[in-house]
Design an enzyme around this catalytic site. Structure first.
Site, short mmCIF file in Angstrom:
data_model
loop_
_atom_site.label_atom_id
_atom_site.label_comp_id
_atom_site.label_asym_id
_atom_site.label_seq_id
_atom_site.Cartn_x
_atom_site.Cartn_y
_atom_site.Cartn_z
N LYS A 40 -13.98 -0.64 -1.59
CA LYS A 40 -13.67 -0.25 -3.22
C LYS A 40 -12.44 -1.09 -3.75
O LYS A 40 -11.55 -1.41 -2.55
CB LYS A 40 -13.39 1.11 -3.45
CG LYS A 40 -12.10 1.76 -3.00
CD LYS A 40 -12.20 3.08 -2.87
CE LYS A 40 -10.92 3.75 -2.08
NZ LYS A 40 -11.16 5.09 -1.84
N ARG A 138 -10.91 16.99 -6.32
CA ARG A 138 -10.99 15.95 -7.08
C ARG A 138 -12.60 15.99 -7.46
O ARG A 138 -12.91 16.34 -8.53
CB ARG A 138 -11.01 14.65 -6.21
CG ARG A 138 -10.89 13.44 -7.01
CD ARG A 138 -10.32 12.49 -6.12
NE ARG A 138 -11.11 11.88 -5.00
CZ ARG A 138 -10.79 11.03 -4.29
NH1 ARG A 138 -9.66 9.99 -4.38
NH2 ARG A 138 -11.44 10.58 -3.17
N HIS A 167 -13.78 15.09 1.89
CA HIS A 167 -12.88 14.24 1.75
C HIS A 167 -11.52 15.01 1.94
O HIS A 167 -11.22 16.03 1.21
CB HIS A 167 -12.65 13.44 0.67
CG HIS A 167 -11.69 12.10 0.51
ND1 HIS A 167 -11.92 11.11 1.66
CD2 HIS A 167 -10.53 11.65 -0.33
CE1 HIS A 167 -10.89 10.28 1.44
NE2 HIS A 167 -10.08 10.55 0.17
N ARG A 223 -15.42 6.99 7.51
CA ARG A 223 -15.11 6.04 6.13
C ARG A 223 -13.83 5.55 6.37
O ARG A 223 -12.89 6.01 6.07
CB ARG A 223 -15.31 7.02 5.04
CG ARG A 223 -16.76 7.49 4.85
CD ARG A 223 -16.62 8.27 3.14
NE ARG A 223 -15.64 8.99 3.04
CZ ARG A 223 -15.57 10.43 3.21
NH1 ARG A 223 -16.81 10.95 3.82
NH2 ARG A 223 -14.48 10.95 2.93
N TYR A 267 18.24 -11.90 -15.48
CA TYR A 267 18.36 -10.95 -16.64
C TYR A 267 19.68 -9.98 -16.16
O TYR A 267 19.32 -9.11 -15.39
CB TYR A 267 17.14 -10.37 -17.16
CG TYR A 267 16.17 -11.32 -17.61
CD1 TYR A 267 16.63 -12.25 -18.72
CD2 TYR A 267 15.05 -11.50 -17.00
CE1 TYR A 267 15.61 -12.92 -19.38
CE2 TYR A 267 13.91 -12.39 -17.58
CZ TYR A 267 14.27 -13.28 -18.71
OH TYR A 267 13.34 -14.15 -19.27
N CYS A 312 11.87 -11.35 -12.75
CA CYS A 312 11.40 -12.00 -13.90
C CYS A 312 9.80 -11.65 -13.81
O CYS A 312 9.26 -11.49 -13.11
CB CYS A 312 11.84 -13.40 -14.32
SG CYS A 312 13.59 -13.49 -14.10
N MET A 313 9.23 -12.25 -15.09
CA MET A 313 7.78 -11.93 -15.28
C MET A 313 7.17 -12.84 -14.10
O MET A 313 6.15 -12.38 -13.62
CB MET A 313 7.61 -12.34 -16.54
CG MET A 313 6.14 -11.73 -16.93
SD MET A 313 5.76 -11.92 -18.82
CE MET A 313 6.34 -10.61 -19.38
N ASP A 314 7.58 -14.03 -14.02
CA ASP A 314 6.69 -14.99 -13.30
C ASP A 314 7.56 -15.75 -12.28
O ASP A 314 7.31 -16.83 -11.45
CB ASP A 314 5.78 -16.02 -13.64
CG ASP A 314 6.48 -16.16 -14.97
OD1 ASP A 314 7.63 -16.92 -14.96
OD2 ASP A 314 5.62 -16.29 -16.14
C1 LIG Z 1 -10.77 5.61 -0.22
C2 LIG Z 1 -11.66 6.50 0.44
C3 LIG Z 1 -11.76 6.36 1.64
C4 LIG Z 1 -10.88 5.67 2.35
O1 LIG Z 1 -9.80 6.17 2.78
P1 LIG Z 1 -8.65 5.34 3.86
O2 LIG Z 1 -7.53 6.40 4.05
O3 LIG Z 1 -8.18 4.00 3.17
O4 LIG Z 1 -9.34 5.23 5.15
C5 LIG Z 1 -12.80 7.14 2.55
N1 LIG Z 1 -13.28 8.21 1.54
C6 LIG Z 1 -13.50 8.31 0.36
C7 LIG Z 1 -14.15 9.35 -0.45
C8 LIG Z 1 -12.15 7.45 -0.56
O5 LIG Z 1 -12.30 7.63 -1.71
#
Ligand SMILES: *Cc1c(COP(=O)(O)O)cnc(C)c1O
Length: 338
Positions: A40, A138, A167, A223, A267, A312-314
């Site tokens: 993601k 969540r 999660h 995951r 700055y 700075c910005m860039d």
């Molecule tokens: C982002 C995410 C992960 C990955 O988590 P890490 O700590 O980066 O391994 C796994 N499951 C869900 C639902 C997530 O949103």
């Protein structure tokens, strides 16, 4: 034509895809279960398509993304693996998810009905994973409602009950008690479904931190996000030896000069030279995501150089204490090694 990135860009990243492959293999070996490469947010900034391709090459079974658009991007690039949309799928776009074989996460009966209608329109079954809120608060069905929701899923036409997951909120902390609680809550849901023959093929719970520290939560799939990129989940949860950081962030020196004592830099003149100092300018700024925090350092010629004055910005300035050979065009590392 010069093909070196330093002659093409002001700032760029280099991603070592062999590190991604190495990290997937290590995670698979350590856990002994299948790996979902979490790609993601453009693979945590590393580039979703090349990272997903490398992860699948190295043996990842799944890709996980937050949003529909990210899943579609992977399919357009030719990735054929199972892909789970970990977040919310808008009701008006469920047809696309089904047509592209993107598995959807659900936690509410209204989603289930909408997916069923979409599946009938598309003429293909929809794959769903039921999310259980075991304590992250969540998204997810409350644990006491999970079995009833699972019963609804298997009764709904056009919908295949492919997965069940949760999660963890605090798996990367030294104190494992909150994660123990979450795991226990989730285990009870899994057992209740098993008892009535409704355990789906893919049960999963572990993010990187849990995959490293709690084999009991590996289930069928881990995951893996942050470990894929070779970054520690937290200061209390470090990656074991063997994982390799994939990303290097670079820029170039655009100006090198020696300034006398008493000169203000950038700055606000928040930094003032205390003696004759060699000062370099970088082609990077906060618009590129270079943080304005204090005590930032970069690598020039393999040595640490402190950022001086406001970013700075860039552009930004650094002090080049022992770097008398540093010159315009030299590569500078912001993240990574040199
Ligand atoms: C982002 C995410 C992960 C990955 O988590 P890490 O700590 O980066 O391994 C796994 N499951 C869900 C639902 C997530 O949103």
């Amino acid at each position: 034509m010069n093909t070196s990135p330093k002659d093409q860009y002001s700032t760029w990243i280099e991603v070592d895809l062999s590190a991604i492959e190495n990290n997937v293999q290590l995670m698979k070996q350590r856990t002994g279960v299948q790996v979902m490469a979490v790609v993601k947010a453009n693979a945590y900034g590393h580039g979703a398509v090349p990272v997903a391709q490398a992860a699948i090459r190295a043996g990842a079974a799944w890709c996980g993304v937050a949003r529909l658009e990210e899943g579609l991007e992977l399919r357009r690039a030719g990735l054929d693996c199972p892909i789970l949309l970990l977040g919310y799928t808008p009701f008006g776009r469920m047809d696309e998810a089904i047509a592209e074989r993107l598995s959807m996460t659900i936690w509410d009966g209204t989603q289930l009905q909408a997916i069923s209608s979409a599946a009938q329109r598309v003429g293909k079954p929809a794959q769903v994973h039921l999310k259980v809120d075991s304590g992250m608060s969540r998204i997810g069905v409350q644990p006491q409602d999970a079995v009833e929701m699972a019963r609804q899923i298997v009764k709904t036409s056009g919908v295949a009950f492919e997965g069940l997951f949760t999660h963890f909120a605090r798996a990367d902390e030294a104190d494992q008690q909150p994660t123990d609680e979450q795991e226990k809550t989730f285990q009870q849901v899994v057992q209740a479904l098993q008892a009535i023959g409704l355990r789906p093929p893919w049960v999963h719970a572990a993010n990187t931190a849990a995959a490293l520290t709690r084999p009991s939560a590996a289930f069928d799939l881990v995951r893996t996000g942050i470990a894929l990129y070779g970054i520690n989940p937290s200061s209390e949860c470090l990656l074991p030896a063997g994982f390799r950081q994939a990303l290097t962030w670079k820029t170039v020196l655009t100006h090198v000069k020696v300034l006398p004592a008493g000169r203000g830099i950038s700055y606000g003149h928040q930094y003032v030279t205390s003696q004759a100092e060699r000062i370099g300018t970088l082609a990077i700024g906060y618009a590129d995501g270079f943080r304005r925090m204090r005590r930032n350092e970069v690598l020039v010629g393999g040595k640490r150089a402190p950022v001086v004055g406001r970013v700075c910005m860039d552009q930004a300035m650094v002090r080049l204490d022992d770097l008398s050979e540093a010159k315009i065009g030299d590569e500078v590392v912001l993240i990574g090694s040199q």
